[in-house]
Structures are given as structure tokens and as C-alpha cells.
Design a protein around this motif. Structure first.
Motif, PDB file in Angstrom:
ATOM      1  N   VAL A 246       0.858  -1.185   0.000  1.00 25.83           N
ATOM      2  CA  VAL A 246       0.000   0.000   0.000  1.00 25.83           C
ATOM      3  C   VAL A 246       0.896   1.238   0.000  1.00 25.83           C
ATOM      4  O   VAL A 246       1.905   1.286   0.715  1.00 25.83           O
ATOM      5  N   LYS A 247       0.531   2.240  -0.782  1.00 25.96           N
ATOM      6  CA  LYS A 247       1.312   3.476  -0.824  1.00 25.96           C
ATOM      7  C   LYS A 247       1.312   4.151   0.545  1.00 25.96           C
ATOM      8  O   LYS A 247       0.295   4.155   1.245  1.00 25.96           O
ATOM      9  N   LEU A 248       2.446   4.741   0.888  1.00 22.01           N
ATOM     10  CA  LEU A 248       2.555   5.445   2.163  1.00 22.01           C
ATOM     11  C   LEU A 248       1.476   6.518   2.288  1.00 22.01           C
ATOM     12  O   LEU A 248       0.849   6.658   3.353  1.00 22.01           O
ATOM     13  N   SER A 249       1.245   7.269   1.224  1.00 19.22           N
ATOM     14  CA  SER A 249       0.235   8.338   1.268  1.00 19.22           C
ATOM     15  C   SER A 249      -1.160   7.774   1.546  1.00 19.22           C
ATOM     16  O   SER A 249      -1.968   8.409   2.232  1.00 19.22           O
ATOM     17  N   GLU A 250      -1.439   6.571   1.016  1.00 19.56           N
ATOM     18  CA  GLU A 250      -2.749   5.950   1.253  1.00 19.56           C
ATOM     19  C   GLU A 250      -2.887   5.499   2.704  1.00 19.56           C
ATOM     20  O   GLU A 250      -3.969   5.606   3.301  1.00 19.56           O
ATOM     21  N   ILE A 251      -1.793   4.998   3.277  1.00 17.19           N
ATOM     22  CA  ILE A 251      -1.841   4.575   4.681  1.00 17.19           C
ATOM     23  C   ILE A 251      -2.074   5.776   5.582  1.00 17.19           C
ATOM     24  O   ILE A 251      -2.852   5.713   6.543  1.00 17.19           O
ATOM     25  N   VAL A 252      -1.418   6.888   5.280  1.00 19.15           N
ATOM     26  CA  VAL A 252      -1.611   8.112   6.070  1.00 19.15           C
ATOM     27  C   VAL A 252      -3.069   8.566   5.986  1.00 19.15           C
ATOM     28  O   VAL A 252      -3.659   8.991   6.995  1.00 19.15           O
ATOM     29  N   LYS A 253      -3.669   8.475   4.802  1.00 18.75           N
ATOM     30  CA  LYS A 253      -5.084   8.834   4.650  1.00 18.75           C
ATOM     31  C   LYS A 253      -5.969   7.913   5.483  1.00 18.75           C
ATOM     32  O   LYS A 253      -6.943   8.354   6.103  1.00 18.75           O
ATOM     33  N   MET A 254      -5.635   6.624   5.497  1.00 18.48           N
ATOM     34  CA  MET A 254      -6.391   5.664   6.313  1.00 18.48           C
ATOM     35  C   MET A 254      -6.295   6.008   7.791  1.00 18.48           C
ATOM     36  O   MET A 254      -7.277   5.918   8.531  1.00 18.48           O
TER      37      MET A 254
END
Length: 217
Positions: free
Chosen positions: A181-189
Motif C-alpha cells: 500500500v502506498k505510504l500516502s494511502e496509509i496516512v489517509k487511512m
């Protein structure tokens, strides 16, 4: 002259400096304060941990009784794939059911250490067992205690890079789904509250902060 001398202010006695008890004074000179353990009784012994009932004198001198969970410690792996993007790398994430939380959780790969096992060796073992990945480059990221009020488990987080894919072989009681999973997507989660696992929150946000600071240099 008599009246004038009667109005003269009395000189104040010098204030005494606060007294530091010898024990605390000695401890402060040593740079650390330690407890005195009076007794420790194992009240439960399980496969993963043991529960102790401890009687002690705390560093401040207070007598206390504590129930503490003792554990060999755990390792957490922030496995990073920068092959597609260095600015927004992909992170290995797992999804599994956690009975204690009564729900599925998104987490970083992690696992317990065997007695006497070196943390780095344990981290390498856990990553390969759970995901099949091995890594060329390893370095420590952070160490923390998840709930130090009663849990003595230390969690050591390692940053792993240069991933090499392989076959996973989890333990019999583990059913793990993993993906990149992209780091940016994890931060959004995380911002949406979709990630509730403490080790993942701590590790991902710290790494994201370090990466952002590195970009600004």
C-alpha cells in the motif's frame, strides 16, 4: 529616638534551602532512580506471556503492589518498496482478525521474540514467515512500550528496504492477508480512523515525518 527605633523593620532570618533526602540526593547524582523489588510471584504462565504480582518500593519511596504482564518482547517491520517511487514508497501491510479487539485490523508485520533471540534476527524471521519477503537493508527505527502501566512488552521497530519476494509460511493459527500500500494511502487511512493498531500508527507516522524532513533539506 525611642519612637523612631520602634518603627525600624526587623531583619528577616535567611530562608533555609529545601532539604533533599539522602536517597534522592544520591539517586540524582547517579543520574537515575531505581525501584526496590521486595517480592515477585508468578500468578499465571501462558504460552506467550506470564503475569507477575510484584511488591516493590518505587523510586520515590512509595510502597506499591503491581500486576505486570512479562513478555520476551516483540519486533515490528516497516517493509518499504521504493522501486516505483522514492517520494511515495509502498509499504507491506497485513490484515488479520484480532480476537482481543473483536475485529479485523490493518497492521505492519510483527511478531514475538523467542527467549534470547536477537531482535534483528527475529524481525527478519517474522517478515519472511508472514509475507515471504526478505530485505537487503535493515536499520532500527524506534522502540516503544505499548501500555507500560501493566505490560512489560517492548516493541522494537525495524525499517527494511530492498525487498525480495518469496513464499510466506505463517504459523498454523495465523490467517494473514497482506498487500503493498502506498505510504500516502496509509496516512489517509490513519486520518480517517481506518487504522487502529498502535504499532502501525507509531511507525508509519514517524517514518512519514522523517521522509518529509528529508525532502525539505
Amino acid at each position: 529616638m525611642a519612637k523612631k527605633s520602634a518603627k525600624m523593620k526587623k531583619s528577616k532570618a535567611p530562608k533555609e534551602k529545601p532539604h533533599t533526602p539522602p536517597a534522592k540526593e544520591k539517586a540524582s547524582k547517579q543520574g537515575a532512580e531505581t525501584e526496590e523489588l521486595l517480592s515477585s510471584e508468578v500468578v499465571y504462565q501462558g504460552k506467550l506471556f506470564r503475569v507477575l504480582h510484584d511488591r516493590l518500593i518505587e523510586p520515590g519511596g512509595k510502597k506499591s503492589e503491581r500486576d505486570v504482564i512479562r513478555h520476551n518482547g516483540s519486533v515490528v517491520i516497516l517493509a518499504i518498496d521504493k522501486s516505483k517511487s522514492k517520494k511515495d514508497p509502498w509499504i507491506v501491510m497485513e490484515r488479520q482478525y484480532r480476537h482481543a479487539a473483536k475485529q479485523y485490523l490493518w497492521e505492519l508485520p510483527a511478531g514475538k521474540l523467542d527467549a534470547g533471540e536477537e531482535p534483528l534476527v527475529g524481525a527478519q524471521r517474522e517478515l519472511e514467515e508472514e509475507t515471504g519477503y526478505r530485505a537487503k537493508k535493515w536499520k532500527p527505527l524506534v522502540e516503544y512500550y505499548g501500555s507500560p502501566g501493566f505490560l512489560g512488552e517492548s516493541m522494537k521497530v525495524f525499517q527494511a528496504e530492498g525487498l525480495i519476494a518469496g513464499d510466506a509460511h505463517p504459523e498454523e493459527d495465523e490467517e494473514i492477508e497482506f498487500r503493498l500500500v502506498k505510504l500516502s494511502e496509509i496516512v489517509k487511512m490513519i486520518e480517517k480512523g481506518a487504522i487502529k493498531d498502535g504499532k502501525t500508527l507509531c511507525s508509519v507516522l514517524l517514518y512519514a515525518r522523517k521522509l518529509e524532513k528529508k525532502r525539505k533539506k
